[in-house]
Motif scaffolding. Structure first.
Motif, mmCIF file in Angstrom:
data_model
loop_
_atom_site.group_PDB
_atom_site.id
_atom_site.type_symbol
_atom_site.label_atom_id
_atom_site.label_comp_id
_atom_site.label_asym_id
_atom_site.label_seq_id
_atom_site.Cartn_x
_atom_site.Cartn_y
_atom_site.Cartn_z
ATOM 1 N N ILE A 190 0.871 -1.188 0.000
ATOM 2 C CA ILE A 190 0.000 0.000 0.000
ATOM 3 C C ILE A 190 0.901 1.230 0.000
ATOM 4 C CG2 ILE A 190 -1.850 1.199 1.227
ATOM 5 C CD1 ILE A 190 -2.401 -1.661 2.551
ATOM 6 N N MET A 191 0.811 2.039 -1.063
ATOM 7 C CA MET A 191 1.769 3.121 -1.293
ATOM 8 C C MET A 191 1.090 4.482 -1.295
ATOM 9 S SD MET A 191 3.613 1.004 -4.364
ATOM 10 C CE MET A 191 2.065 0.192 -4.767
ATOM 11 N N LEU A 192 1.732 5.453 -0.670
ATOM 12 C CA LEU A 192 1.277 6.841 -0.692
ATOM 13 C C LEU A 192 2.177 7.594 -1.675
ATOM 14 C CD1 LEU A 192 -0.872 8.626 0.731
ATOM 15 C CD2 LEU A 192 0.959 9.387 2.280
ATOM 16 N N GLY B 226 4.559 11.842 -8.510
ATOM 17 C CA GLY B 226 4.883 10.427 -8.679
ATOM 18 C C GLY B 226 5.912 9.910 -7.699
ATOM 19 N N ASN B 227 6.276 10.723 -6.691
ATOM 20 C CA ASN B 227 7.246 10.280 -5.687
ATOM 21 C C ASN B 227 6.563 9.420 -4.627
ATOM 22 O OD1 ASN B 227 9.448 11.850 -6.781
ATOM 23 N ND2 ASN B 227 8.397 13.655 -5.963
ATOM 24 N N LEU B 228 7.251 8.374 -4.210
ATOM 25 C CA LEU B 228 6.732 7.509 -3.148
ATOM 26 C C LEU B 228 7.009 8.184 -1.807
ATOM 27 C CD1 LEU B 228 5.498 4.622 -2.650
ATOM 28 C CD2 LEU B 228 7.845 3.896 -2.192
ATOM 29 N N VAL B 229 5.938 8.568 -1.119
ATOM 30 C CA VAL B 229 6.069 9.287 0.148
ATOM 31 C C VAL B 229 6.151 8.297 1.316
ATOM 32 C CG1 VAL B 229 4.927 10.936 1.707
ATOM 33 C CG2 VAL B 229 4.809 11.269 -0.778
ATOM 34 N N ASP B 230 5.365 7.243 1.253
ATOM 35 C CA ASP B 230 5.317 6.258 2.332
ATOM 36 C C ASP B 230 4.776 4.950 1.750
ATOM 37 O OD1 ASP B 230 5.543 5.154 4.822
ATOM 38 O OD2 ASP B 230 3.747 6.097 5.661
ATOM 39 N N HIS B 231 5.029 3.859 2.446
ATOM 40 C CA HIS B 231 4.444 2.586 2.002
ATOM 41 C C HIS B 231 4.306 1.635 3.185
ATOM 42 C CE1 HIS B 231 8.584 1.078 2.151
ATOM 43 N NE2 HIS B 231 8.064 -0.127 2.156
ATOM 44 N N GLU B 232 3.446 0.659 3.002
ATOM 45 C CA GLU B 232 3.215 -0.365 4.019
ATOM 46 C C GLU B 232 3.082 -1.714 3.327
ATOM 47 O OE1 GLU B 232 -0.231 -1.702 7.294
ATOM 48 O OE2 GLU B 232 -0.622 -0.055 5.884
ATOM 49 N N ALA C 140 -5.631 0.317 -20.476
ATOM 50 C CA ALA C 140 -5.832 -0.539 -19.296
ATOM 51 C C ALA C 140 -4.608 -1.407 -19.005
ATOM 52 C CB ALA C 140 -7.067 -1.413 -19.496
ATOM 53 N N THR C 141 -4.023 -1.985 -20.064
ATOM 54 C CA THR C 141 -2.833 -2.815 -19.845
ATOM 55 C C THR C 141 -1.687 -1.959 -19.308
ATOM 56 O OG1 THR C 141 -2.115 -2.565 -22.150
ATOM 57 C CG2 THR C 141 -3.454 -4.490 -21.624
ATOM 58 N N ARG C 142 -1.598 -0.724 -19.781
ATOM 59 C CA ARG C 142 -0.532 0.173 -19.314
ATOM 60 C C ARG C 142 -0.732 0.559 -17.847
ATOM 61 N NH1 ARG C 142 2.704 2.388 -23.315
ATOM 62 N NH2 ARG C 142 2.012 1.988 -25.443
ATOM 63 N N ILE C 143 -1.983 0.792 -17.450
ATOM 64 C CA ILE C 143 -2.272 1.137 -16.048
ATOM 65 C C ILE C 143 -1.767 0.035 -15.123
ATOM 66 C CG2 ILE C 143 -4.164 1.300 -14.370
ATOM 67 C CD1 ILE C 143 -5.711 2.939 -16.488
ATOM 68 N N ILE C 144 -2.157 -1.202 -15.422
ATOM 69 C CA ILE C 144 -1.740 -2.333 -14.579
ATOM 70 C C ILE C 144 -0.221 -2.481 -14.602
ATOM 71 C CG2 ILE C 144 -1.874 -4.844 -14.301
ATOM 72 C CD1 ILE C 144 -4.351 -3.256 -13.344
ATOM 73 N N GLU C 145 0.367 -2.336 -15.765
ATOM 74 C CA GLU C 145 1.821 -2.437 -15.902
ATOM 75 C C GLU C 145 2.508 -1.389 -15.019
ATOM 76 O OE1 GLU C 145 4.574 -1.255 -19.525
ATOM 77 O OE2 GLU C 145 3.406 -3.044 -20.003
ATOM 78 N N ASP C 146 2.026 -0.144 -15.069
ATOM 79 C CA ASP C 146 2.629 0.947 -14.289
ATOM 80 C C ASP C 146 2.529 0.681 -12.792
ATOM 81 O OD1 ASP C 146 3.311 2.438 -16.554
ATOM 82 O OD2 ASP C 146 1.344 3.381 -16.649
ATOM 83 N N PHE C 147 1.374 0.177 -12.339
ATOM 84 C CA PHE C 147 1.183 -0.072 -10.910
ATOM 85 C C PHE C 147 2.026 -1.254 -10.432
ATOM 86 C CE2 PHE C 147 -3.376 1.927 -10.935
ATOM 87 C CZ PHE C 147 -2.801 3.170 -11.149
ATOM 88 N N MET C 148 2.128 -2.296 -11.268
ATOM 89 C CA MET C 148 2.935 -3.463 -10.880
ATOM 90 C C MET C 148 4.424 -3.095 -10.821
ATOM 91 S SD MET C 148 0.697 -5.733 -10.323
ATOM 92 C CE MET C 148 -0.894 -4.932 -10.272
ATOM 93 N N LEU C 149 4.881 -2.279 -11.763
ATOM 94 C CA LEU C 149 6.280 -1.840 -11.760
ATOM 95 C C LEU C 149 6.607 -1.110 -10.458
ATOM 96 C CD1 LEU C 149 6.728 -0.498 -15.416
ATOM 97 C CD2 LEU C 149 7.852 -2.484 -14.425
ATOM 98 N N LEU C 150 5.708 -0.205 -10.038
ATOM 99 C CA LEU C 150 5.953 0.563 -8.815
ATOM 100 C C LEU C 150 5.975 -0.351 -7.589
ATOM 101 C CD1 LEU C 150 6.384 3.318 -7.497
ATOM 102 C CD2 LEU C 150 3.897 3.498 -7.255
ATOM 103 N N ALA C 151 5.046 -1.294 -7.508
ATOM 104 C CA ALA C 151 5.025 -2.224 -6.370
ATOM 105 C C ALA C 151 6.307 -3.054 -6.327
ATOM 106 C CB ALA C 151 3.802 -3.134 -6.464
ATOM 107 N N ASN C 152 6.754 -3.534 -7.485
ATOM 108 C CA ASN C 152 7.979 -4.340 -7.543
ATOM 109 C C ASN C 152 9.199 -3.533 -7.103
ATOM 110 O OD1 ASN C 152 6.743 -6.704 -8.444
ATOM 111 N ND2 ASN C 152 6.948 -6.155 -10.600
ATOM 112 N N GLU C 153 9.283 -2.274 -7.545
ATOM 113 C CA GLU C 153 10.386 -1.402 -7.140
ATOM 114 C C GLU C 153 10.354 -1.142 -5.640
ATOM 115 O OE1 GLU C 153 11.342 2.241 -9.285
ATOM 116 O OE2 GLU C 153 10.139 1.503 -10.952
ATOM 117 N N THR C 154 9.156 -0.845 -5.130
ATOM 118 C CA THR C 154 8.993 -0.493 -3.718
ATOM 119 C C THR C 154 9.434 -1.641 -2.814
ATOM 120 O OG1 THR C 154 7.152 0.981 -4.271
ATOM 121 C CG2 THR C 154 7.314 0.252 -1.984
ATOM 122 N N VAL C 155 9.008 -2.850 -3.128
ATOM 123 C CA VAL C 155 9.368 -4.030 -2.324
ATOM 124 C C VAL C 155 10.876 -4.274 -2.387
ATOM 125 C CG1 VAL C 155 9.112 -6.543 -2.171
ATOM 126 C CG2 VAL C 155 7.096 -5.102 -2.520
ATOM 127 N N ALA C 156 11.456 -4.174 -3.597
ATOM 128 C CA ALA C 156 12.903 -4.422 -3.748
ATOM 129 C C ALA C 156 13.721 -3.414 -2.946
ATOM 130 C CB ALA C 156 13.273 -4.356 -5.227
#
Length: 730
Positions: free
Chosen positions: A344-346, A351-357, A444-460
């Protein structure tokens, strides 16, 4: 013998063999001299075998060991249909060429020891000689059976296996001409003798529906059926989510949640939530908690690691996990309680990641959406679709807004976006291709792609700074030599890239792709840029992702179909629960290198199998269009001809020998074929018309000729159909 003891003994014995007092001797002589007890001679043999594999020592024909005089290397042999091959050696930048005369019985996939002649010819690829085959890579193969009066032989489907396999009739299982069979090799042959084998399975006749794809499946040794123990375990754990299962989890079932996938998707492993909080977006990427059902070291886990990934062939999916999990309890089906692992990302308006959980959660999806529906809502403004999903429209519009912000942020840092269309192949019930067309990405495919990329980066990034064992998805900087060649080539079109100290920043390549957008040379330069880059892989050391221009990246979002994601989920959950003890850290440090290597290997296998089934169906499709005219773009130019890609993604070759009326030279610096007498030029990216000349199902190749040469090849030419012309105009 443990690793440390093995290394110590290797060093001791190698130093002994390098001393002036040492003379070549056999294993038994060495054991006596070193006073090695009889029951420990197996350990000595293991040490010597390791030194042999590393190329530090040699074994003579008389069985005597000595220090290697010439430089010996070990690597994997990759054969070629023309008889020669290449050996890839870990730690060596380039493969080593093995001429046909120096192959010495090696087959594709063999682990071999090679010697390099002293000195390195300037400007030429290094050449080697296969000295010893350490381990056979192929024990079974798939091919076409051909029968004679007193014996049979099998022509391998794998063209890199250049020799047919002799099969005595008593070991043929009654196979007849045209049967596709699996052969187990019983002998590898020699200069005067073919390899020998026995038929262990008859797949079917070459003309039977489904035999073609099944031959590829067997050829790549893709596991079709799950063991009974694995299926039973999957059924036992696939129970409805209970109150006990939810205990201690973050309950977000009242959050407005959707899945967005293709219409025919059945394993829905990611769901999205998105709200606006002042100037910030709160994006939730919720991934099915597969590890709740696939416990470490269970039969399910072992099978998933063995498979590594789900494989998506043109007519079927070979899943990593049984359907009772992937399409059942681990699928985030609408209206059902499901366990998830959420990122869960703020995010601020830049487009900067401020916080995440990161949290273990319980979710309930409101609606199962398709890419087509979301595209109709956002781009087509389709009234019926908007009425059907009225309550979700504000969230979809926020999604489009945030995805655009994230994409722009990635673009600014230099992330490279290759927008090549994938192929969509539509088959009839018999497996014959009815239609082949590009499968384009949409909003729609781009939206999902963009969100998955951010989640993968955030976790790494999170786990990199925690300094815990982890599996990263890395993509190394391209070889400087390939980038230099790309730079020289694009100069012909008036473009340049800046290279500093033999390295290039991904932003330079992204800027190049921006400059060539919508130009005639765009397809050509995009392809050459892609070919200049390395393949991404799984590693335990974080070296960054060049293509995405990020220092941190992993695969977190698809644990149903990729094993690294499953492993990452375990690490996250143990960390969240406070169970990442020193003992568990040591456990993962020992385990993860094997997971990363195995997963990379299985990914390559899946990619190759997918490509082969696509090529097969493309050949089958074009075999129905012999003599027809199409327009295409020259996608590659070589000394022996040029490849042309059609708008439906099918690629074929015009051989230089089929270009009549002139003699054509290949110009490497400009990637052109130039006619000696006429000066006619064929270059990458050029649009040309072609006629389909013939196809070869065995080689999986398609041959084209130019319209003016078609009659000379006995082709009854059909001009572009009205349908093709309409498609072109559209």
């Amino acid at each position: 013998m443990d690793k440390e003891l093995l290394e110590n003994r290797k060093n001791m014995i190698y130093e002994f063999m390098c001393s002036d007092l040492y003379v070549p001797m056999k294993l038994k002589e060495m054991a006596i001299l070193m006073d090695v007890p009889r029951d420990e001679r197996g350990d000595l043999e293991q040490v010597l075998s390791e030194l042999l594999n590393e190329g530090k020592i040699e074994l003579s024909r008389r069985g005597k060991y000595s220090r290697a005089e010439s430089r010996l290397l070990c690597g994997t042999f990759a054969g070629n249909v023309r008889g020669f091959g290449f050996v890839s050696v870990e730690g060596e930048e380039k493969d080593i060429f093995i001429p046909e005369a120096q192959v010495n019985g090696a087959m594709d996939g063999d682990l071999v020891q090679i010697s390099l002649p002293p000195g390195k010819p300037s400007g030429k690829r290094r050449e080697g000689v296969v000295e010893k085959i350490l381990q056979r890579g192929v024990t079974r193969l798939v091919g076409t059976f051909q029968k004679s009066k007193s014996f049979g032989f099998v022509v391998p489907d794998n063209l890199k296996l250049a020799q047919d396999v002799f099969v005595p009739l008593e070991h043929s299982q009654g196979a007849v001409d045209g049967h596709k069979v699996v052969v187990e090799l019983t002998g590898y042959g020699s200069d005067r003798k073919k390899p020998e084998g026995k038929v262990v399975e008859i797949i079917g006749h070459i003309n039977d529906p489904g035999t073609d794809i099944m031959s590829i499946i067997k050829g790549y040794d893709l596991p079709m059926e799950f063991p009974e123990k694995v299926l039973k375990q999957a059924e036992n754990v696939a129970k409805p989510v209970s109150t006990a299962d939810m205990a201690g989890r973050k309950d977000i079932r009242d959050w407005q949640t959707v899945t967005i996938d293709g219409e025919d998707a059945k394993d829905l492993d990611d769901a999205i939530t998105l709200t606006r909080e002042g100037d910030h977006y709160r994006l939730g990427v919720h991934i099915a908690d597969v590890t709740n059902y696939v416990q470490e070291r269970s039969a399910l886990d072992g099978e998933a690691l063995n498979r590594g990934t789900s494989v998506y062939l043109v007519d079927r999916v070979i899943p990593m996990l049984p359907h009772s999990l992937s399409n059942g309890i681990c699928s985030l089906n609408a209206g059902e309680d499901r366990l998830a692992l959420s990122c869960i990302m703020l995010i601020d308006k830049k487009g900067n990641l401020v916080d995440h959980e990161l949290a273990e959660t319980v979710v309930r999806v409101d609606r199962r959406m398709s890419y087509t529906s979301v595209r109709k809502i956002l781009k087509d403004q389709d009234e019926a679709e908007r009425a059907e999903y009225q309550e979700l429209i504000p969230m979809f519009e926020r999604m489009e807004e945030l995805a655009a912000i994230l994409r722009e942020k990635r673009r600014k840092r230099g992330s490279i976006d290759f927008d090549f269309p994938e192929t969509k192949i539509i088959l009839d019930r018999q497996g014959r291709p009815l239609e082949i067309k590009p499968y384009e990405r949409n909003v729609a495919t781009r939206i999902i792609e963009d969100f998955m990329l951010l989640a993968n980066e955030t976790v790494a990034q999170d786990f990199f700074w925690q300094e815990l064992p982890f599996v990263y998805r890395t993509h190394d900087t391209p070889d400087s030599e390939k980038i230099q060649k790309l730079g020289l080539f694009i100069n012909n079109f008036g473009y340049s890239i800046r290279i500093s100290q033999e390295d290039i920043h991904p932003k330079e390549l992204q800027k190049l792709l921006d400059k060539i957008e919508d130009t005639p040379e765009e397809p050509l330069i995009s392809r050459l840029t892609l070919r200049s880059m390395k393949q991404a892989r799984y590693t335990t050391v974080n070296t960054g992702h060049f293509g995405l221009a990020t220092q941190y990246y992993c695969h977190f979002t698809s644990p149903i179909r990729r094993y690294p994601d499953l492993q990452i989920h375990r690490i996250i959950k143990e960390t969240l629960r406070g169970k990442m003890t020193e003992k568990r850290i040591t456990h993962y440090e020992e385990l993860l290198p094997e997971v990363a290597a195995r997963s990379s290997q299985m990914e390559r296998r899946a990619d190759e199998a997918e490509r082969e089934t696509e090529k097969l169906k493309k050949v089958e499709y074009m075999s129905e269009h012999i003599g027809e005219t199409f327009e295409g773009v020259i996608s590659s130019v070589t000394a022996w001809g040029m490849y042309v890609e059609l708008s439906n993604t099918i690629e074929g070759m015009i051989h230089v020998t089929s270009l009549k009326g002139d003699y054509y030279h290949y110009h490497e610096d400009t990637c052109e074929l130039v006619g000696e007498a006429t000066g006619t030029r064929y270059r990458l990216g050029q649009k040309i018309q072609i006629v389909v000349a013939d196809t070869d199902r065995m080689l999986r190749t398609i041959n084209f000729v130019l319209p003016q040469d078609a009659e000379k090849f006995g082709l009854d030419v059909t001009p572009e159909s009205e349908g093709q012309q309409e498609e072109k105009e559209l």
